[in-house]
Design an enzyme around this catalytic site. Sequence first.
Site, PDB file in Angstrom:
ATOM      1  N   SER A 228      -0.982   2.634  -4.230  1.00  0.00           N
ATOM      2  CA  SER A 228      -0.732   2.138  -5.584  1.00  0.00           C
ATOM      3  C   SER A 228      -0.760   0.620  -5.601  1.00  0.00           C
ATOM      4  O   SER A 228      -0.408  -0.042  -4.607  1.00  0.00           O
ATOM      5  CB  SER A 228       0.655   2.632  -6.011  1.00  0.00           C
TER       6      SER A 228
ATOM      7  N   LYS B 221       7.003  10.899  -7.015  1.00  0.00           N
ATOM      8  CA  LYS B 221       6.445   9.663  -7.600  1.00  0.00           C
ATOM      9  C   LYS B 221       7.265   9.016  -8.710  1.00  0.00           C
ATOM     10  O   LYS B 221       6.773   8.119  -9.386  1.00  0.00           O
ATOM     11  CB  LYS B 221       5.037   9.948  -8.109  1.00  0.00           C
TER      12      LYS B 221
ATOM     13  N   PHE C  30      -2.610  13.700  -2.008  1.00  0.00           N
ATOM     14  CA  PHE C  30      -1.914  13.281  -3.228  1.00  0.00           C
ATOM     15  C   PHE C  30      -0.433  13.660  -3.205  1.00  0.00           C
ATOM     16  O   PHE C  30       0.371  13.035  -3.886  1.00  0.00           O
ATOM     17  CB  PHE C  30      -2.516  13.969  -4.461  1.00  0.00           C
TER      18      PHE C  30
ATOM     19  N   ASP D 262       4.494  23.491   1.382  1.00  0.00           N
ATOM     20  CA  ASP D 262       5.022  22.138   1.324  1.00  0.00           C
ATOM     21  C   ASP D 262       4.463  21.366   2.517  1.00  0.00           C
ATOM     22  O   ASP D 262       4.585  21.828   3.658  1.00  0.00           O
ATOM     23  CB  ASP D 262       6.559  22.223   1.395  1.00  0.00           C
TER      24      ASP D 262
ATOM     25  N   TYR E  19      10.318   4.484  -3.751  1.00  0.00           N
ATOM     26  CA  TYR E  19       8.992   5.068  -3.990  1.00  0.00           C
ATOM     27  C   TYR E  19       7.894   4.088  -3.554  1.00  0.00           C
ATOM     28  O   TYR E  19       6.988   4.434  -2.789  1.00  0.00           O
ATOM     29  CB  TYR E  19       8.812   5.416  -5.478  1.00  0.00           C
TER      30      TYR E  19
ATOM     31  N   PHE F  77      -4.534   1.601  -9.904  1.00  0.00           N
ATOM     32  CA  PHE F  77      -3.791   0.894 -10.943  1.00  0.00           C
ATOM     33  C   PHE F  77      -3.152   1.982 -11.829  1.00  0.00           C
ATOM     34  O   PHE F  77      -2.607   2.935 -11.281  1.00  0.00           O
ATOM     35  CB  PHE F  77      -4.715  -0.142 -11.604  1.00  0.00           C
TER      36      PHE F  77
ATOM     37  N   LYS G  61       4.887   4.036  -0.251  1.00  0.00           N
ATOM     38  CA  LYS G  61       3.442   3.749  -0.284  1.00  0.00           C
ATOM     39  C   LYS G  61       3.105   2.703   0.778  1.00  0.00           C
ATOM     40  O   LYS G  61       2.128   2.844   1.519  1.00  0.00           O
ATOM     41  CB  LYS G  61       3.016   3.252  -1.667  1.00  0.00           C
TER      42      LYS G  61
END
Length: 346
Positions: free
Chosen positions: A127, A87, A83, A60, A154, A183, A158
């Site tokens: 994002s 999400k 990544f 983790d 969320y 996108f 970002k």
Amino acid sequence: MKQTILVTGGTGFIGSHTTVELQNAGYEVVIVDNLSNSNEKVLDGIEKITGIRPAFEKVDCCDYDGMERVFKKYPGIQGIIHFAASKAVGESVEKPLMYYRNNLTSLINLLELMPIYQVKGIIFSSSCTVYGQPSIENLPVTEDAPIQKAMSPYGNTKQINEEIIQDYIHSGAPVKSIILRYFNPIGAHPSALIGELPNGVPMNLIPFVTQTAMGIREQLKIFGNDYDTPDHTCIRDYIYVVDLAKAHVKAMERVLDHPETEAVEVFNIGTGRGLSTLEVVEGFEKATGVKVNWTYAPRREGDIEKVWGNVDKANKVLGWKADTPTDEVLRSAWKWQQKLREDGIQ
Ligand code: UD1
């Protein structure tokens, strides 16, 4: 010889496709994933496609000591593609602290460890959610458009993570970064050996479309037909996950092999074209010859009406372009859904 890249969240949807493209480009990949939302079997798919099984560590990213062990075990790591993150927008509203802890701690750990282990660059998955609903004169939206207050924890993670990277690099840290604002990633590898594996009832459009086409879901609801768009359904910029994966390879080359570039850069990664929800559903039917049972339903709370990207910067500076035709992308999603059925998964 190409460098070694650490891919966090490498067994996930975008991570697995990016691992394939990195390996195809000659990079060695070490995947770190806690498997909270993915399966180790993804490694088999990556191996079948590329002929190479990436190194894998079940760790983790929030575990600093665990991550330090990874950097000690693989001393040649030059770059990171990060990544690994929670999400789900709705879940983040219910469990904000979990989202802040997971998404912020993991990035902070990586940034702290980078100079200690001479890791030169990090690519961060951001994002288009950071733009919120751009004003009409800002569509297609460029990287300079104003960042709007996030509509969910969320989305806020970002934005905060982008700021953490900017602040850290501006403090003089000896690392470089490229922030990629995606996108809407869709589709699956043409081999159908890797793809998207939604947990439970899919929230995103394409998995819901393919599951409805397969008969797993009875009916797709198109959320809202009273938007200020030509066919009154929402508009998004749907980017093929394989094209998106290739953007990461370009970004990594730029970060590692071009010392003259800015220490931190931001790129939109999309097609530059907006498609309405209805166009996607009809396009899927046309591309696959399979009917989708759908109906209009009320708007979904929190949905943006229309957003698509200006991707000139990525086209020119990264030398990257999303060039896969939409019908091919939609067929790849369907082929993947069929493979899941064949394998008895869905
Ligand atoms: C969502 C997230 C975004 C995230 C992105 C990742 C929200 C508000 N935003 O974007 O932060 O980065 O996923 O891919 O959740 N739709 C239907 N019926 C469905 C599902 C979707 O009509 O069953 C419509 C939606 O109203 C939307 C479009 O399809 O207009 C795309 O939806 P979705 O795939 O969920 O992505 P976003 O909401 O754009």
